[in-house]
Write an enzyme that holds these catalytic residues in place. Structure first.
Site, PDB file in Angstrom:
ATOM      1  CG  ASN A 145      -1.853   1.199   1.535  1.00 22.70           C
ATOM      2  OD1 ASN A 145      -1.930   1.964   0.314  1.00 22.70           O
ATOM      3  ND2 ASN A 145      -2.623   1.205   2.074  1.00 22.70           N
ATOM      4  NE  ARG A 195     -10.898  12.465   3.170  1.00 29.41           N
ATOM      5  CZ  ARG A 195     -10.628  11.421   2.948  1.00 29.41           C
ATOM      6  NH1 ARG A 195     -11.874  10.421   2.899  1.00 29.41           N
ATOM      7  NH2 ARG A 195      -9.564  10.726   3.062  1.00 29.41           N
ATOM      8  NE  ARG A 210      -6.188   1.586  -0.613  1.00 27.12           N
ATOM      9  CZ  ARG A 210      -6.304   2.796   0.192  1.00 27.12           C
ATOM     10  NH1 ARG A 210      -5.126   3.563   0.715  1.00 27.12           N
ATOM     11  NH2 ARG A 210      -7.361   3.423   0.301  1.00 27.12           N
ATOM     12  CD  GLU A 214      -9.487  -1.195   3.728  1.00 22.48           C
ATOM     13  OE1 GLU A 214      -9.441  -0.919   2.509  1.00 22.48           O
ATOM     14  OE2 GLU A 214      -9.080  -0.784   4.688  1.00 22.48           O
ATOM     15  CG  HIS A 271     -13.481   3.023   2.459  1.00 22.04           C
ATOM     16  ND1 HIS A 271     -14.347   3.795   3.111  1.00 22.04           N
ATOM     17  CD2 HIS A 271     -12.058   3.207   2.510  1.00 22.04           C
ATOM     18  CE1 HIS A 271     -13.342   4.805   3.524  1.00 22.04           C
ATOM     19  NE2 HIS A 271     -12.188   4.493   3.288  1.00 22.04           N
TER      20      HIS A 271
END
Length: 403
Positions: A10, A242, A92, A385, A181
């Site tokens: 990642n 956010r 990823r 993940e 996601h």
């Protein structure tokens, strides 16, 4: 020797996280992170198979230096990129646009398309691409697979993916809802089916991935039919920094009336909004503590967060028509019992319910927190993940090899 291991990378803008997974034994022989790439004191933390932790602090100027450091630490443990046990590297990649609806073996054409998608994910895709190019250069013969955050959501019907914008303008600039996601949502759906002892193909599930970034998805029979994030990860639920859903007129107002630049507005929306903007904190544990002590700003932040969650749960009931499970995952979803309780409270007439002693119990692994009488299951399913990326990588490479 049969190759059964997958290295998951990642590669972000200033960091590289990695895990080495054995897809037959389930073991994770190595993991680590390189942080502060490009800074004078870059840091590499590595954990080997025996649990030994090593730390290196030195300047790593770029992703090439960071990946060389990762390869060196793996080699020191006898698990280098030239190891016969290593089957492939799974990367990823945040944004796959409309081009990628499944994992793909990386070649020059795939690299070029990921580069073309940089304007849609300027904070993420450049780092993802740098990791891919460096890894390919370190061992050109090793299969490399790109696994996209957006791919799971490509099954959304056109009426869910389209914004009501002028079609020609939207198409020219690739403006549509992509969702993110996806690896987490895919993994959690499968694990939920296992938890319920049912086939995924017969389940309608609402997944709530609640971390510092947060997203919801409506999944029918294993296929995403709607999700809360859109063109970018800014849309949807309230997040750590956010705002989620926002009247676009706010942006015009900030530009015209407040005189803010595009960069200034971008910084406001990505770093100074959400829970941080409301109460100065993006850690839900701290917000819950402050709320318990009577802090009004923290209480407002918590209430705004939960209100948005409830709106999406209700909306996805309408989209799906029937719901079998509501599932919480990621850092907040897995650990913040007060959030789970508040999000489900008042929805009992729709079917879901939470049993307090199950919800607040400190239990690891996938679990139900709903009472037996609940018509809709409520579950907590820890996400993984890295395992999802490794699984998709392993399946693609072995399938293409005829295994």
């Amino acid at each position: 020797m049969t190759a059964t291991r997958v290295l998951v990378l990642n590669s972000g803008s200033s960091s590289v996280k990695y895990q080495l997974l054995d897809m037959v034994t389930g073991r994770r022989p190595a993991a680590g992170i390189v942080e502060r790439i490009g800074e004078p004191a870059s840091r590499h933390l590595h954990t080997g198979a025996d649990g030994e932790r090593r730390e290196r602090v030195r300047r790593m100027a770029d992703h090439e230096a960071a990946l060389e450091s990762v390869a060196g630490e793996l080699a020191a443990d006898g698990m280098g990129l030239d190891s016969p046990e290593l089957l492939a590297i799974g990367h990823r990649v945040v944004h796959g646009g409309e081009a990628f609806s499944a994992p793909v073996a990386v070649d020059e054409e795939v690299e070029a398309e990921i580069e073309r998608l940089i304007p849609l994910a300027p904070l993420h895709n450049p780092g993802n691409l740098a990791g891919i190019r460096t890894a390919r250069a370190l061992n050109p013969a090793l299969p490399q697979v790109a696994v996209f955050d957006t791919a799971f959501h490509r099954t959304m019907p056109e009426h869910a993916a389209r914004y009501a914008l002028d079609v020609a303008t939207a198409d020219e600039h690739r403006i549509r809802r992509y969702g993110f996601h996806g690896t987490s949502h895919a993994y959690v759906c499968r694990k939920t089916a296992e938890l319920l002892g049912r086939e995924l193909s017969e389940l309608n599930i609402i997944v709530l991935h609640l971390g510092n970034g947060a997203s919801a998805s409506a999944v029918a029979g294993g296929r995403c039919v709607d999700t809360s994030m859109g063109l970018t990860p800014l849309e949807g639920l309230v997040m750590g920094t956010r705002p989620g859903d926002l009247d676009p007129g706010v942006i015009i107002h900030l530009a015209r009336v407040a005189g803010m630049s595009v960069d200034g507005i971008d910084h406001l929306l990505n770093h100074r909004s959400g829970l941080t903007g409301l109460c100065g904190d993006n850690d839900m544990r701290e917000i819950c503590r402050r709320t318990d002590e009577g802090d009004e700003a923290a209480r407002l932040a918590f209430d705004v967060y939960v209100h948005r969650l409830k709106k999406y749960i209700g909306a996805y009931y309408a989209v799906l028509g029937r719901v079998d499970a509501v599932v919480f995952t990621a850092g907040v979803g897995e650990n913040a019992a007060p959030v789970r309780a508040a999000a489900i409270s008042g929805l009992e007439e729709l079917g879901p319910a939470v049993r307090a002693e199950l919800n607040f119990a400190r239990t690891e692994g996938p679990r139900l927190i709903s009472p037996e009488y609940a018509r809709v299951a409520v579950a907590v399913v820890p996400t993984d993940e890295e395992l999802e990326i490794a699984t998709q990588t392993y399946e693609l490479v072995t399938r293409e090899a005829g295994g």
